[in-house]
Design an enzyme around this catalytic site. Structure first.
Site, PDB file in Angstrom:
ATOM      1  N   ASP A   9       9.024  -6.093  14.072  1.00 45.37           N
ATOM      2  CA  ASP A   9       9.423  -7.502  13.860  1.00 45.37           C
ATOM      3  C   ASP A   9      10.828  -7.859  14.347  1.00 45.37           C
ATOM      4  OD1 ASP A   9       6.987  -7.280  12.612  1.00 45.37           O
ATOM      5  OD2 ASP A   9       7.633  -7.993  10.654  1.00 45.37           O
ATOM      6  N   ASP A  49       5.517 -10.536  13.494  1.00 44.65           N
ATOM      7  CA  ASP A  49       5.074 -11.370  12.375  1.00 44.65           C
ATOM      8  C   ASP A  49       4.641 -12.708  12.989  1.00 44.65           C
ATOM      9  OD1 ASP A  49       4.929 -11.011   9.541  1.00 44.65           O
ATOM     10  OD2 ASP A  49       6.614 -12.394   9.237  1.00 44.65           O
ATOM     11  N   HIS A  51       2.727 -16.056  11.882  1.00 51.22           N
ATOM     12  CA  HIS A  51       2.086 -16.851  10.829  1.00 51.22           C
ATOM     13  C   HIS A  51       1.664 -18.246  11.307  1.00 51.22           C
ATOM     14  CE1 HIS A  51       3.402 -13.872   7.959  1.00 51.22           C
ATOM     15  NE2 HIS A  51       4.681 -14.158   8.053  1.00 51.22           N
ATOM     16  N   HIS A  84       8.950 -18.969   8.360  1.00 52.92           N
ATOM     17  CA  HIS A  84       9.500 -18.064   9.378  1.00 52.92           C
ATOM     18  C   HIS A  84       8.373 -17.606  10.309  1.00 52.92           C
ATOM     19  CE1 HIS A  84       7.848 -15.356   6.357  1.00 52.92           C
ATOM     20  NE2 HIS A  84       7.679 -14.488   7.340  1.00 52.92           N
ATOM     21  N   LYS A 109       0.658  -9.706  13.250  1.00 54.23           N
ATOM     22  CA  LYS A 109       0.207  -9.569  11.862  1.00 54.23           C
ATOM     23  C   LYS A 109       0.607 -10.800  11.061  1.00 54.23           C
ATOM     24  CE  LYS A 109       4.393  -7.006  10.600  1.00 54.23           C
ATOM     25  NZ  LYS A 109       4.961  -7.973   9.652  1.00 54.23           N
ATOM     26  N   CYS A 153       9.289  -5.113   5.732  1.00 52.77           N
ATOM     27  CA  CYS A 153       8.242  -4.656   6.658  1.00 52.77           C
ATOM     28  C   CYS A 153       8.450  -3.224   7.140  1.00 52.77           C
ATOM     29  CB  CYS A 153       8.102  -5.635   7.812  1.00 52.77           C
ATOM     30  SG  CYS A 153       7.350  -7.182   7.252  1.00 52.77           S
TER      31      CYS A 153
HETATM   32  C1  VGL Z   1       9.174  -9.737   6.808  1.00 55.32           C
HETATM   33  C2  VGL Z   1       9.322 -11.042   4.928  1.00 55.32           C
HETATM   34  C3  VGL Z   1       8.253 -11.800   5.347  1.00 55.32           C
HETATM   35  C4  VGL Z   1       9.702  -8.582   7.605  1.00 55.32           C
HETATM   36  C5  VGL Z   1       8.097 -10.487   7.235  1.00 55.32           C
HETATM   37  O1  VGL Z   1       9.414  -8.486   8.813  1.00 55.32           O
HETATM   38  O2  VGL Z   1      10.428  -7.751   7.009  1.00 55.32           O
HETATM   39  N1  VGL Z   1       9.776 -10.014   5.662  1.00 55.32           N
HETATM   40  N2  VGL Z   1       7.658 -11.520   6.498  1.00 55.32           N
HETATM   41 ZN    ZN Z   2       6.333 -12.939   7.332  1.00 50.35          ZN
END
Ligand code: VGL
Ligand code: ZN
Length: 198
Positions: A9, A49, A51, A84, A109, A153
């Site tokens: 990420d 990430d 979404h 985010h 993901k 993550c």
């Molecule tokens: C993450 C919070 C929500 C991460 C992803 O990549 O650590 N943290 N989504």
């Molecule tokens: Zn996230």
């Protein structure tokens, strides 16, 4: 012993100016790029990430404040996040300093709006994302992990890596935590499941 590098990420929203900022995140870039340009890995995987804007991990979709606690639905929580890494947004893009040209495979993901996905191996409801199978098909035995955030993550990804039987190393100069106060606890949790630190 065949090794993989897993880069978790490294997206604009997790850097200092981003929506879910990780303090000092950009300090890791040199270390990450060095690993990306080394020739020690059979495969390099980047997770992203990714979404939908309706994602239920976002506090805004519950009319709640970011970081408020949430445990009403399986696969979400224990806290809600600021919006985010919305699909197609600039915040979801990889940090432009990172040598993503060296990624062999990109794993997205968190695409199901009802389920979060902290680990690159499986969704928070246990759905397999196929990464362990991919790495096993390549006879990978050892995985180095870097990325953001250490306490979210990276932690869940490292735990699942060890659970899947891979020798697992988190490279500390290649990761930073969203809550730096939690670092020692996360390290001890990871040590207890057999994760090494380099
Ligand atoms: C993450 C919070 C929500 C991460 C992803 O990549 O650590 N943290 N989504
Ligand atoms: Zn996230």
């Amino acid at each position: 012993m065949a090794k993989a590098l897993l880069v978790v990420d490294l997206q604009n929203d997790f850097y200092e100016e981003g929506a879910l900022a990780v303090p000092n995140a950009s300090e890791i870039n040199d270390q990450v790029n060095q690993l990306l340009e080394s020739d020690q890995y059979k495969i390099i995987v980047g997770s992203q990430d990714w979404h939908p804007d309706s994602h239920l991990s976002f506090a805004s979709n519950h009319n709640k404040e970011p970081f408020s606690e949430y445990s009403d639905q399986q696969g979400l929580g224990p806290v809600l996040w600021p919006d985010h890494c919305v699909q197609q947004s600039e915040g979801a893009e990889f940090n432009p300093e990172i040598k993503t040209v060296n990624f062999d495979y990109i794993l997205r993901k968190g695409t199901d709006k009802k389920v979060d996905s902290y680990s690159a191996f499986q969704d928070n409801d246990g759905t397999d994302l196929g990464l362990a199978g991919l790495l096993k098909s390549l006879e990978i035995e050892e995985i180095d992990i870097v990325g953001l955030a250490f306490d979210v993550c990276v932690k869940y990804t490292a735990q699942d890596s060890a659970k899947n039987g891979f020798k697992t190393n988190v490279i500390l100069e290649g990761t930073r935590a969203v809550n730096p106060d939690d670092i020692e606890q996360v390290k001890s949790d990871l040590k207890n499941v057999g994760v090494n630190f380099k």
